[in-house]
Write a protein that holds these residues in place. Structure first.
Motif, PDB file in Angstrom:
ATOM      1  N   UNK A 170     -30.329   9.395  20.097  1.00 13.19           N
ATOM      2  CA  UNK A 170     -29.382  10.254  19.401  1.00 13.19           C
ATOM      3  C   UNK A 170     -29.341   9.884  17.926  1.00 13.19           C
ATOM      4  N   UNK A 171     -28.615  10.673  17.159  1.00 13.55           N
ATOM      5  CA  UNK A 171     -28.497  10.437  15.730  1.00 13.55           C
ATOM      6  C   UNK A 171     -27.975  11.680  15.045  1.00 13.55           C
ATOM      7  N   UNK A 172     -27.391  11.481  13.887  1.00 10.28           N
ATOM      8  CA  UNK A 172     -26.844  12.602  13.134  1.00 10.28           C
ATOM      9  C   UNK A 172     -27.963  13.447  12.532  1.00 10.28           C
ATOM     10  N   UNK A 173     -27.621  14.648  12.107  1.00 12.57           N
ATOM     11  CA  UNK A 173     -28.598  15.522  11.465  1.00 12.57           C
ATOM     12  C   UNK A 173     -29.253  14.795  10.291  1.00 12.57           C
ATOM     13  N   UNK A 174     -30.554  14.983  10.155  1.00  7.04           N
ATOM     14  CA  UNK A 174     -31.261  14.371   9.039  1.00  7.04           C
ATOM     15  C   UNK A 174     -31.651  12.927   9.244  1.00  7.04           C
ATOM     16  N   UNK A 175     -31.367  12.394  10.420  1.00  9.79           N
ATOM     17  CA  UNK A 175     -31.725  10.987  10.657  1.00  9.79           C
ATOM     18  C   UNK A 175     -33.213  10.832  10.944  1.00  9.79           C
ATOM     19  N   UNK A 176     -33.861  11.880  11.428  1.00  8.37           N
ATOM     20  CA  UNK A 176     -35.296  11.825  11.694  1.00  8.37           C
ATOM     21  C   UNK A 176     -35.650  11.523  13.128  1.00  8.37           C
ATOM     22  N   UNK A 218     -30.613   6.108  12.497  1.00 10.02           N
ATOM     23  CA  UNK A 218     -29.677   6.223  11.389  1.00 10.02           C
ATOM     24  C   UNK A 218     -30.424   6.343  10.062  1.00 10.02           C
ATOM     25  N   UNK A 219     -29.718   6.885   9.067  1.00 10.77           N
ATOM     26  CA  UNK A 219     -30.281   7.046   7.732  1.00 10.77           C
ATOM     27  C   UNK A 219     -29.135   7.091   6.732  1.00 10.77           C
ATOM     28  N   UNK A 220     -29.362   6.643   5.493  1.00 14.32           N
ATOM     29  CA  UNK A 220     -28.332   6.746   4.461  1.00 14.32           C
ATOM     30  C   UNK A 220     -27.905   8.194   4.255  1.00 14.32           C
ATOM     31  N   UNK A 221     -26.672   8.402   3.860  1.00 12.33           N
ATOM     32  CA  UNK A 221     -26.135   9.748   3.709  1.00 12.33           C
ATOM     33  C   UNK A 221     -26.964  10.589   2.753  1.00 12.33           C
ATOM     34  N   UNK A 222     -27.332  10.038   1.597  1.00 10.98           N
ATOM     35  CA  UNK A 222     -28.070  10.840   0.628  1.00 10.98           C
ATOM     36  C   UNK A 222     -29.448  11.243   1.153  1.00 10.98           C
ATOM     37  N   UNK A 223     -30.069  10.362   1.926  1.00  9.98           N
ATOM     38  CA  UNK A 223     -31.369  10.675   2.525  1.00  9.98           C
ATOM     39  C   UNK A 223     -31.216  11.774   3.572  1.00  9.98           C
ATOM     40  N   UNK A 224     -30.202  11.639   4.425  1.00  7.64           N
ATOM     41  CA  UNK A 224     -29.963  12.645   5.467  1.00  7.64           C
ATOM     42  C   UNK A 224     -29.672  14.011   4.852  1.00  7.64           C
ATOM     43  N   UNK A 231     -32.532   2.357  15.211  1.00  2.02           N
ATOM     44  CA  UNK A 231     -33.729   2.494  14.384  1.00  2.02           C
ATOM     45  C   UNK A 231     -33.269   3.016  13.026  1.00  2.02           C
ATOM     46  N   UNK A 232     -33.554   2.244  11.988  1.00  2.00           N
ATOM     47  CA  UNK A 232     -33.125   2.608  10.640  1.00  2.00           C
ATOM     48  C   UNK A 232     -34.256   3.350   9.946  1.00  2.00           C
ATOM     49  N   UNK A 233     -34.009   4.608   9.608  1.00  5.17           N
ATOM     50  CA  UNK A 233     -35.055   5.489   9.084  1.00  5.17           C
ATOM     51  C   UNK A 233     -34.656   6.006   7.706  1.00  5.17           C
ATOM     52  N   UNK A 234     -34.791   5.137   6.699  1.00  2.00           N
ATOM     53  CA  UNK A 234     -34.405   5.501   5.341  1.00  2.00           C
ATOM     54  C   UNK A 234     -35.564   6.024   4.513  1.00  2.00           C
ATOM     55  N   UNK A 273     -38.176   1.820   5.152  1.00  2.00           N
ATOM     56  CA  UNK A 273     -38.353   0.813   6.192  1.00  2.00           C
ATOM     57  C   UNK A 273     -39.474   1.208   7.147  1.00  2.00           C
ATOM     58  N   UNK A 274     -40.093   0.197   7.748  1.00  2.00           N
ATOM     59  CA  UNK A 274     -41.201   0.431   8.682  1.00  2.00           C
ATOM     60  C   UNK A 274     -40.628   0.825  10.045  1.00  2.00           C
ATOM     61  N   UNK A 275     -40.599   2.130  10.301  1.00  2.00           N
ATOM     62  CA  UNK A 275     -40.010   2.637  11.535  1.00  2.00           C
ATOM     63  C   UNK A 275     -40.888   2.278  12.729  1.00  2.00           C
ATOM     64  N   UNK A 276     -42.192   2.350  12.568  1.00  2.00           N
ATOM     65  CA  UNK A 276     -43.080   2.042  13.688  1.00  2.00           C
ATOM     66  C   UNK A 276     -42.922   0.594  14.139  1.00  2.00           C
ATOM     67  N   UNK A 277     -42.756  -0.318  13.200  1.00  2.00           N
ATOM     68  CA  UNK A 277     -42.540  -1.727  13.567  1.00  2.00           C
ATOM     69  C   UNK A 277     -41.257  -1.880  14.381  1.00  2.00           C
ATOM     70  N   UNK A 278     -40.212  -1.145  13.996  1.00  2.00           N
ATOM     71  CA  UNK A 278     -38.954  -1.193  14.745  1.00  2.00           C
ATOM     72  C   UNK A 278     -39.158  -0.683  16.174  1.00  2.00           C
ATOM     73  N   UNK A 279     -39.947   0.380  16.302  1.00  2.00           N
ATOM     74  CA  UNK A 279     -40.217   0.961  17.616  1.00  2.00           C
ATOM     75  C   UNK A 279     -40.984  -0.021  18.489  1.00  2.00           C
ATOM     76  N   UNK A 280     -41.990  -0.681  17.914  1.00  2.00           N
ATOM     77  CA  UNK A 280     -42.750  -1.680  18.659  1.00  2.00           C
ATOM     78  C   UNK A 280     -41.824  -2.799  19.142  1.00  2.00           C
ATOM     79  N   UNK A 281     -40.909  -3.220  18.284  1.00  2.00           N
ATOM     80  CA  UNK A 281     -39.966  -4.279  18.672  1.00  2.00           C
ATOM     81  C   UNK A 281     -39.067  -3.828  19.815  1.00  2.00           C
ATOM     82  N   UNK A 282     -38.630  -2.565  19.773  1.00  2.00           N
ATOM     83  CA  UNK A 282     -37.785  -2.037  20.843  1.00  2.00           C
ATOM     84  C   UNK A 282     -38.565  -1.935  22.142  1.00  2.00           C
ATOM     85  N   UNK A 283     -39.800  -1.478  22.061  1.00  2.00           N
ATOM     86  CA  UNK A 283     -40.645  -1.385  23.250  1.00  2.00           C
ATOM     87  C   UNK A 283     -40.805  -2.757  23.897  1.00  2.00           C
ATOM     88  N   UNK A 284     -41.015  -3.768  23.081  1.00  2.00           N
ATOM     89  CA  UNK A 284     -41.185  -5.123  23.604  1.00  2.00           C
ATOM     90  C   UNK A 284     -39.860  -5.677  24.130  1.00  2.00           C
TER      91      UNK A 284
END
Length: 214
Positions: free
Chosen positions: A11-17, A143-149, A185-188, A191-202
Motif C-alpha cells: 500500500x501507499x499514498x498516491x504518488x508513492x510509486x 512512501x515518498x516525500x510530499x513534494x515528490x509525490x 520501501x522509501x521511494x524518493x 534511494x536505491x529501491x531495488x536494494x530495499x526490495x532485495x533486503x525485504x525478500x531476504x
C-alpha cells in the motif's frame, strides 16, 4: 488464505510509486495483482442484468451511472460520491465494490498459485481501509516525500499541485501507514529501491516464482 501462496499486501499514498515497486518485485519472480485494475475490469463491461456489481451500484446510485453501451460511467459516479463530499455515499460505494474486488483478487492469486508462484503481491492503495490486509501474510508500504509525490501525481494525471495536495490530504497519513505495516520501501527517486526490495525478500524469506532473477 490461499494454500501454498504467501500474500504480501502493498500500500501507499498516491504518488508513492507502488507500480514501480511491483515492477521491481516481478524481476525476482514475485507477481502482483493491481486492485485498481481489477475494479476497472469488473465494472467496465456488461449490464446490470448480467453483472452483479453493476446491478448493486445502479440500485444504490441510479441509472445515470450506467453507460449506454454497457459498463460503469465512473465520472458520473465520482460526481455523486466525491464532488458532494458525501461520506455515506463513499462508504456505500466501498461496501458494494470491495467484496467483488476481493473475490476477483483471490481468484487471480489462486491462478498464480496454480502456475507455480509461491508469493504474490496485492497492490491495494487502500489496503487497510478495505480490509484486504486481513488476507495478507505480510504488509509493506511505499512512501515518498510530499513534494515528490505531488510532482508525480501532477505529471501522471495532468492536475495542479493544489489538486494533488488536496487528494493526498484525503488519504491515510504516511505516518499512520508506516506504523501499521510490517516493512517500508522509501521511494524518493534517489534511494536505491531495488536494494530495499532485495533486503525485504531476504528478511521475509519471500520465494520467487517462474521468472526468478538469476
Amino acid at each position: 488464505m490461499v494454500e501454498n501462496v504467501l500474500i504480501v499486501g502493498l500500500c501507499g499514498r498516491s504518488g508513492s510509486g507502488k507500480g514501480y515497486v511491483c515492477d521491481l518485485f516481478s524481476r525476482y519472480g514475485i507477481p502482483s495483482v493491481d486492485t485498481d485494475a481489477v475494479y476497472r475490469d469488473i465494472v467496465d463491461c456488461g449490464y446490470p442484468e448480467d453483472n452483479s456489481c453493476l446491478f448493486e451500484l445502479r440500485e444504490e446510485f441510479g441509472d445515470a451511472i450506467i453507460r449506454g453501451g454497457g459498463g460503469l460511467d465512473r465520472r458520473k459516479l465520482a460526481d455523486i460520491v466525491f464532488c458532494d463530499h458525501n461520506e455515506d455515499s463513499l462508504k456505500r460505494l466501498n461496501e458494494i465494490t470491495h467484496k467483488y474486488i476481493l473475490e476477483k483478487t483471490l481468484d487471480l492469486v489462486r491462478e498464480f498459485g496454480h502456475l507455480g508462484y509461491r508469493c504474490v503481491i496485492i497492490d491495494a492503495p487502500v489496503l487497510f481501509e478495505s480490509g484486504f490486509d486481513r488476507i495478507c501474510d505480510r504488509t509493506i508500504c511505499v512512501t515518498a516525500p510530499l513534494d515528490v509525490a505531488v510532482l508525480r501525481i501532477c505529471n501522471r494525471d495532468g492536475i495542479t499541485p493544489e489538486k494533488a495536495k488536496s487528494r493526498l490530504a484525503g488519504q491515510m497519513s504516511e505516518s499512520r501507514i508506516r506504523a501499521i505495516c510490517d516493512m517500508e520501501i522509501y521511494n524518493d527517486g534517489v534511494s536505491d529501491v531495488e536494494e530495499q526490495i532485495v533486503n525485504i525478500i531476504e528478511y521475509f524469506g519471500l520465494v520467487g516464482g517462474l521468472h526468478e532473477k538469476q
